[in-house]
Design an enzyme around this catalytic site. Structure first.
Site, mmCIF file in Angstrom:
data_model
loop_
_atom_site.group_PDB
_atom_site.id
_atom_site.type_symbol
_atom_site.label_atom_id
_atom_site.label_comp_id
_atom_site.label_asym_id
_atom_site.label_seq_id
_atom_site.Cartn_x
_atom_site.Cartn_y
_atom_site.Cartn_z
ATOM 1 N N ASN A 143 0.851 -1.186 0.000
ATOM 2 C CA ASN A 143 0.000 0.000 0.000
ATOM 3 C C ASN A 143 0.886 1.235 0.000
ATOM 4 O O ASN A 143 1.391 1.646 1.040
ATOM 5 C CB ASN A 143 -0.918 -0.016 1.227
ATOM 6 C CG ASN A 143 -1.951 1.097 1.206
ATOM 7 O OD1 ASN A 143 -1.902 1.984 0.374
ATOM 8 N ND2 ASN A 143 -2.898 1.038 2.126
ATOM 9 N N ASP A 335 -7.033 -13.824 -19.949
ATOM 10 C CA ASP A 335 -7.766 -14.624 -18.975
ATOM 11 C C ASP A 335 -8.788 -15.538 -19.672
ATOM 12 O O ASP A 335 -9.338 -15.192 -20.718
ATOM 13 C CB ASP A 335 -8.488 -13.671 -18.012
ATOM 14 C CG ASP A 335 -9.223 -14.379 -16.906
ATOM 15 O OD1 ASP A 335 -8.557 -15.051 -16.097
ATOM 16 O OD2 ASP A 335 -10.457 -14.265 -16.851
ATOM 17 N N GLU A 364 -4.521 -18.077 -20.865
ATOM 18 C CA GLU A 364 -4.815 -18.886 -19.688
ATOM 19 C C GLU A 364 -5.648 -20.081 -20.145
ATOM 20 O O GLU A 364 -6.776 -19.926 -20.609
ATOM 21 C CB GLU A 364 -5.588 -18.101 -18.637
ATOM 22 C CG GLU A 364 -5.786 -18.925 -17.370
ATOM 23 C CD GLU A 364 -7.018 -18.534 -16.572
ATOM 24 O OE1 GLU A 364 -7.095 -18.925 -15.393
ATOM 25 O OE2 GLU A 364 -7.900 -17.861 -17.114
#
Length: 616
Positions: A143, A335, A364
């Site tokens: 972060n 994907d 994928e």
């Protein structure tokens, strides 16, 4: 003179203000124009603009700009959409052009930008066997900017206590820890999708995209992502973008006003895909099974995109090209590749290759067997007449063989057996090889938290044929399993207030440093190992759970010995392998630095690997 002209100026200003205000009010009709901008000098001179606005199809469209021609204006089933097809000639100059929308006496104008193509250093250099890909789930890495943990323009707010919630990782966090990634020795970054996922919950993973042209504000901005790509290039590294063609998120802006009923694959009631990807290549598959695979939804929150709709197909292909051109990408990971319409995916591959020859695109492809994985990695047309044009696939058969070989009482013969089936592929050396990713339990946990077996899996992944990919955190012994939100755990030290910082050696345990340094040594040696980058693979049938293979070019030779057994071997006879190291008389183990002055016999400990850089 002043007295006569002053009222005229005031009148002109007032008139101009009223005119601009009228234009501004009219322009509120327009809600979306995508792509948001484009470039001159593209090989494909065609451009489709999706124009969305209140009853926009009632308007006549005019464009007057040298080199820009309106080929057609196509109305959608929904009167709030127009698909504007343009031709941008080779000699068109960059600049802004006006798109005029005319309805009777009403006229509004939209400024559209054509940008010059920018050549960046190392842009589009491609990904190959010389690379090692490092996969990062951005929300869980670090972060860097706490001010964007929760944003006004997105629904789900930060909740780090919820393993399925958003934890606050972002692009700045990756930039802040870039030196760690560079030190580790990987050459290529792959981020799980960073585009906007405006969902009420479970949005951190990135696969429910609500705006295909916008970086999620909780990750940063488009410019932040471009900064990451630029910094990678400046450091001799590459970046792969994760893209999704099969579905969008339920929060996508068009879900409240679809262009047409067939924009999505819709059913009378919610219908899930059957997830049986083997159906895509099955010559005996029923139509109903095939439709369920390709048109069923992944989840109620992931509407299935219908790429048989040609406007949708063009929209997605252009979006892919837009990101490559905008950010200077080096590759794309697509994907759920077997799920969308096969012909549309084939067209995408050809469009990208035409625009960027040699560009790296990995599909994928969850397939447990090489036979049906080869349907996608096949240089020739399949028997059903289909050509995929895919140049790289995710090698799941080899991944499952890794788990089986290095698992409890595993036999390394499974690796040998799996590689022996490479004859079915178009080019197995382009397969993406991995021992972990965001969809699988952590390799360390799967292997029973056995450090030695983890190391063996790393050696194999980084030295066999193909393009290796590692998952963030496996180098520091992350070990959690599913559910997904749990295995995609936070990298220790990426958040203010973390009890330790595993980005530093002092913040890691002794075992974590042992594994980190072990893999780091291989990765940094590998950068200059042409035998691994370009070499052929020759392997030998394993005996007694010991696997020996060579990666070799005309000038370099690397011998890998993996003792996967629980027995030390004091005198391992190398005579059997003479044909592969003929002309070489000694070697250096790149892991330990030990020199071997002869190649007659060698000692190798239990659950140990040697990577011998052979010398003449």
């Amino acid at each position: 003179m002043q007295k006569k002209t002053l009222p005229l100026i005031i009148i002109c200003v007032i008139f101009l203000g009223l005119f601009l205000n009228a234009q501004q009010n009219d322009n509120k009709i327009l809600k979306h124009v995508e792509p948001p901008f484009w470039w001159v000098g593209m090989k494909n001179t065609q451009l489709q603009l999706l124009v969305h606005g209140d009853k926009i199809s009632d308007y006549k469209i005019e464009i007057s700009y040298p080199g820009v021609e309106v080929i057609s204006t196509n109305k959608a089933e929904n009167p709030n959409y127009i698909f504007l097809n343009l031709k941008i000639s080779e000699n068109t100059k960059p600049g802004m052009f006006r798109v005029s929308f005319i309805k009777g006496s009403k006229k509004m104008e939209y400024q559209y930008s054509l940008k010059p193509r920018v050549k960046r250093e190392n842009q589009g250099q491609g990904v190959d066997g010389s690379d090692v890909i490092y996969l990062i789930t951005p929300d869980r890495f670090a972060n860097g900017d706490t001010s964007n943990d929760s944003t006004d323009d997105t629904i789900e707010k930060v909740d780090r206590k919820n393993h399925d919630g958003r934890h606050g990782g972002d692009i700045k966090g990756i930039l802040d820890h870039f030196d760690y990634i560079k030190e580790y020795g990987v050459t290529t970054l792959w981020l799980n999708p960073f585009q906007e996922n405006d969902q009420p919950a479970y949005s951190y993973h990135g696969y429910g995209i609500s705006d295909f042209y916008k970086t999620d504000s909780r990750f940063g901005t488009n410019e932040d992502f471009k900064t990451l790509v630029d910094k990678s290039h400046q450091n001799g590294m590459k970046v792969i973008m994760d893209q999704v063609f099969n579905h969008c998120g339920a929060g996508h802006w068009w879900m409240n006003d679809l262009p047409s009923k067939d924009w999505l694959n819709q059913w009378e009631s919610y219908t899930s895909t059957n997830f049986a990807t083997i159906i895509a290549s099955d010559p005996y598959a029923s139509r109903s099974d095939y439709d369920l695979l390709t048109k069923g939804w992944f989840d109620k929150n992931l509407p299935d995109l219908n790429l048989e709709n040609k406007y949708m197909e063009t929209y997605m292909i252009q979006n892919s090209i837009w990101w490559v051109e905008y950010a200077g990408l080096d590759g794309i990971r697509m994907d759920t590749y077997p799920y969308p319409d096969q012909n549309a995916m084939s067209n995408w591959m050809q469009a990208l290759t035409n625009e960027y020859p040699g560009f790296y695109m990995v599909a994928e492809t969850w397939a447990s067997r090489t036979s049906y994985l080869s349907y996608w990695n096949n240089e020739n047309t399949n028997r059903n007449g289909y050509t995929s044009y895919v140049n790289s696939v995710s090698d799941y058969p080899l991944y499952f063989a890794i788990l089986e070989s290095f698992g409890k009482e595993g036999d390394i013969y499974k690796l040998y057996e799996t590689l022996a089936e490479d004859f079915v592929y178009g080019n197995a050396y382009n397969n993406k090889v991995f021992n972990g990713n965001h969809d699988q339990g952590r390799i360390f946990g799967i292997l029973g938290e056995n450090v030695e077996k983890l190391k063996l899996s790393m050696v194999f992944t980084l030295t066999t044929r193909g393009i290796p990919q590692l998952y963030y955190g496996d180098e520091i012994l992350m070990k959690k399993d599913k559910p997904d939100g749990q295995l995609r755990e936070d990298f220790p030290g990426g958040w203010e207030g973390d009890t330790r910082n595993a980005f530093t050696a002092s913040g890691r345990t002794d075992k974590e440093n042992e594994v980190f340094n072990y893999v780091k040594t291989i990765l940094n040696w590998r950068k200059n190992a042409k035998s691994i980058h370009q070499g052929k693979l020759t392997h030998y049938k394993p005996d007694h759970n010991v696997y020996v293979y060579f990666r070799h070019t005309d000038n370099e030779n690397t011998m890998v010995i993996i003792n996967n057994s629980d027995k030390n071997i004091q005198t391992f006879d190398l005579t059997r392998y003479y044909e592969s190291f003929k002309g070489y008389s000694k070697g250096i183990d790149i892991i330990t630095g030990n020199n071997y002055e002869t190649l007659d016999t060698i000692a190798i400990g239990k659950n140990t690997a040697l990577i011998l850089d052979l010398k003449k």
